[in-house]
Design an enzyme around this catalytic site. Structure first.
Site, PDB file in Angstrom:
ATOM      1  N   GLN A 188      -1.922  -0.882   0.729  1.00 49.36           N
ATOM      2  CA  GLN A 188      -2.941  -0.497   0.110  1.00 49.36           C
ATOM      3  C   GLN A 188      -3.238  -1.624  -1.055  1.00 49.36           C
ATOM      4  O   GLN A 188      -2.436  -1.752  -1.791  1.00 49.36           O
ATOM      5  CB  GLN A 188      -2.903   0.836  -0.695  1.00 49.36           C
ATOM      6  CG  GLN A 188      -4.259   1.300  -1.563  1.00 49.36           C
ATOM      7  CD  GLN A 188      -5.488   1.366  -0.623  1.00 49.36           C
ATOM      8  OE1 GLN A 188      -5.516   2.025   0.715  1.00 49.36           O
ATOM      9  NE2 GLN A 188      -6.556   0.894  -1.080  1.00 49.36           N
ATOM     10  N   LYS A 230      -7.164   8.511   3.563  1.00 52.61           N
ATOM     11  CA  LYS A 230      -6.655   8.008   4.818  1.00 52.61           C
ATOM     12  C   LYS A 230      -5.830   8.789   5.634  1.00 52.61           C
ATOM     13  O   LYS A 230      -5.938   8.985   6.875  1.00 52.61           O
ATOM     14  CB  LYS A 230      -6.146   6.493   4.345  1.00 52.61           C
ATOM     15  CG  LYS A 230      -7.172   5.363   4.337  1.00 52.61           C
ATOM     16  CD  LYS A 230      -6.581   4.319   3.539  1.00 52.61           C
ATOM     17  CE  LYS A 230      -7.514   3.129   3.136  1.00 52.61           C
ATOM     18  NZ  LYS A 230      -7.203   2.130   2.599  1.00 52.61           N
ATOM     19  N   ASP A 263      -5.659  -3.407   9.184  1.00 54.09           N
ATOM     20  CA  ASP A 263      -6.763  -3.762   8.432  1.00 54.09           C
ATOM     21  C   ASP A 263      -7.499  -5.194   8.732  1.00 54.09           C
ATOM     22  O   ASP A 263      -8.508  -5.471   8.033  1.00 54.09           O
ATOM     23  CB  ASP A 263      -5.914  -3.966   6.894  1.00 54.09           C
ATOM     24  CG  ASP A 263      -6.287  -3.028   5.733  1.00 54.09           C
ATOM     25  OD1 ASP A 263      -7.364  -2.178   6.227  1.00 54.09           O
ATOM     26  OD2 ASP A 263      -5.503  -2.589   5.127  1.00 54.09           O
TER      27      ASP A 263
END
Length: 293
Positions: free
Chosen positions: A98, A54, A121
């Protein structure tokens, strides 16, 4: 007998990254640099790999990328304090925690503490609600289903009227948002899960199959309707024997060797859904930066 077209997620993600890069250059001329902050807690090896990927892609797009690595024994309050700081930082447009988190932390509390306009997200209940209500213009859509949808559109177009779609798995991260997106595109959608009777029979009726269940090679060739488009979200690490040695191998939820003989198009694992997930994360961050104007 012809085999299915391989849907190249890596190539599509690269094309998307080029577009994002160009848009970022334009934004920079207006004095805005898209900023992505990634919070990683603990030492989970798979999470470390994802976060590295990422960060690399964010930098490739021209974003400002910061990583906050916290010890697995960090207190919940420390995590919430960090997110509060990032929520209030105008240079940060996207915040990503995460997953999975260490067991001592409340995942729901932490993901919901990110303000919806920086929730790239798409896990905040406000974004989930907008998606479920069909307000795609103003929702951040979870990255994996958003990437899957682009690959499905490439094969079948944006309007899926008259097509049956089955999503196997009902997680908040993939299964449910995926079903919402397919519904938006006029597909007739079934969600299968562990309490569903006759999953193979349902899948057999489906023009589109999205597998997101986390069970290696579960979906067999004889489950698939000839000519269906199959999207394999699963990433499972299994041990296989090669030349008398045990080796670790990545495999999806779909028995690729069988299904490739029946479907019209299929995503491989790796190289299918994974790269698209990261590209959509960049897309959402860019959108958030544009919205901040």
């Amino acid at each position: 007998m012809s085999t299915a077209l391989l849907i190249n997620g890596k190539q599509k993600a690269q094309e998307l990254t080029v577009t994002i890069k160009e848009a970022t250059l334009k934004l920079k001329q207006e004095g805005i640099i898209p900023g992505l902050a990634v919070v990683i807690i603990g030492e989970d090896p798979a999470s470390q790999v994802y976060v590295r990927n990422k960060k690399r892609t964010a930098e490739e797009c021209g974003f400002s990328s910061t990583q906050h690595s916290l010890d697995k024994d960090v207190s919940e309050q420390e995590v919430l304090n960090l997110i509060k700081t990032l929520n209030e930082d105008s240079a940060v447009h996207g915040i990503l925690v995460q997953l999975p988190l260490p067991r001592n932390l409340n995942e729901e509390l932490i993901t919901q503490s990110i303000v919806p306009e920086k929730d790239v997200d798409g896990f905040h209940y406000i974004n989930i609600g907008k998606l479920a209500a069909g307000d795609l213009e103003n929702a951040f859509v979870p990255c994996t289903p958003a990437g899957c949808m682009l690959m499905i559109e490439d094969q079948l177009g944006k309007d899926l009227s008259g097509l049956n779609a089955t999503v196997i798995g009902r997680s908040n991260i993939v299964g449910k948002p995926m079903a919402s997106l397919l519904l938006q595109a006029n597909a007739t959608v079934t969600i299968c899960h562990k309490a569903t009777k006759d999953v193979p029979g349902i899948v057999k009726q489906s023009d589109i199959v999205v597998a997101a269940v986390g069970r290696p090679d579960m979906i067999k060739g004889n489950w698939i309707k000839p000519g269906a488009v199959v999207i394999d979200v699963g990433i499972n690490r299994i041990e296989v024997e090669e030349n008398g040695e045990m080796k670790s191998k990545l495999t999806g939820d779909v028995d690729f060797d069988e299904v490739v003989m029946v479907a019209s198009a299929i995503t491989p694992v790796p190289g299918g859904v994974g790269p698209m997930t990261i590209a959509m994360l960049m897309f959402n961050t860019l959108r958030s930066a544009k919205n901040s104007q």
